[in-house]
Design an enzyme around this catalytic site. Structure first.
Site, PDB file in Angstrom:
ATOM      1  N   SER A 147       0.867  -1.094   0.160  1.00 37.13           N
ATOM      2  CA  SER A 147       0.122   0.018  -0.062  1.00 37.13           C
ATOM      3  C   SER A 147       1.073   1.072   0.025  1.00 37.13           C
ATOM      4  CB  SER A 147      -0.879  -0.291   1.414  1.00 37.13           C
ATOM      5  OG  SER A 147      -1.532   1.204   1.646  1.00 37.13           O
ATOM      6  N   TYR A 164      -1.947  -0.804  10.115  1.00 36.04           N
ATOM      7  CA  TYR A 164      -2.049  -1.099   8.839  1.00 36.04           C
ATOM      8  C   TYR A 164      -0.739  -0.482   8.105  1.00 36.04           C
ATOM      9  CZ  TYR A 164      -3.658  -1.116   3.991  1.00 36.04           C
ATOM     10  OH  TYR A 164      -3.826  -1.205   2.396  1.00 36.04           O
TER      11      TYR A 164
END
Length: 256
Positions: A147, A164
């Site tokens: 990501s 995350y």
């Protein structure tokens, strides 16, 4: 460019989290270009729906499996089942992911551990299990889904999910390290780092901040599904045989 660089006919791809979101997009393009596809996640229903659609649309072999990628027992059984059903695994996409939005000072330990277990440990376990098979055949393509959150630190008003972002940074380094370790075995390991796409995982953030996210993007738009598909297809096919250990951002330039 010739189609042979992207032709996946006769190959089998295993995609974790392939029942929805980005995983399903990747499953679709692999099937479109001839690959047989195995999709797995904790939600078997979603994977079964995807597998059925792929078979009906592209006339390839596809099958769904229930698997918690954070469980080594589940991963081992799933990989064994896929090998039994398809005979080989040529492409692995580690796409299963979890997130948890919370201020760092308030992040529950169990939330942090859940995100790391799925995103990092799951990627390791699945790569380990499939990698043994690929090493035995002296070939294979592993594509990890990272990501842009793992490429740069975002202000809290854009993204407040430190578990995350940390996990995705770990996935990026895992990709590079594993690529170095397995290059001599003929196994390519690369990663894709998507920006903001419209998925179930990003729905809550986009509902609140879509306009601001688009405004800060150099290309002034959300993720382009075709660009994601194109990158995954490239990394899975013969055109990327001399590429390993790379992290490709699909983000409209937001990580620049």
């Amino acid at each position: 460019m010739t189609k042979s660089l992207f032709d996946l006919s006769g190959k089998t791809a295993l995609i974790t989290g392939g029942g929805s979101g980005l995983g399903r997009l990747i499953a679709e393009v692999f099937a479109e270009y001839g690959a047989n596809v195995a999709v797995c996640s904790r939600k078997l229903h979603n994977c079964q729906e995807t597998a059925d659609d792929l078979k009906n649309t592209f006339s390839i072999q596809a099958k769904a499996y229930e698997c918690n990628v954070a469980s080594e027992v589940d991963v081992t059984h799933t990989v064994e089942a896929v090998l039994s059903d398809f005979g080989q695994i040529d492409i692995l996409v580690n796409n299963s992911g979890a997130t948890w939005g919370e201020k760092a000072e308030n992040m529950p330990l169990e939330a942090w551990q859940k995100v790391l277990n799925v995103n990092v440990t799951g990627t390791f376990l699945m790569s380990k299990a499939v990698g043994k098979h690929m090493i035995s055949r002296s070939k294979g393509k592993i594509i990890n889904i990272g990501s842009v959150a793992g490429l740069k630190a975002e202000p809290p008003e854009v993204l407040n999910a430190i578990g995350y972002s940390t996990s995705k940074a770990a996935v990026h380094h895992f990709t590079k390290d594993l690529a170095r370790k397995w290059a001599g075995y003929g196994v390519n390991v690369n990663a894709i780092a998507p920006g903001f796409f419209e998925t179930k995982m990003t729905k809550h953030v986009l509902e609140q901040k879509e306009a601001a996210i688009i405004n800060k993007n150099p290309m002034k738009k959300l993720g382009d599904p075709d660009s994601l598909k194109g990158a995954a297809l490239f990394l899975a096919g013969n055109g990327s045989d001399y590429i390993t250990g790379q992290v490709i951002a699909i983000d409209g330039g937001v990580s620049l």
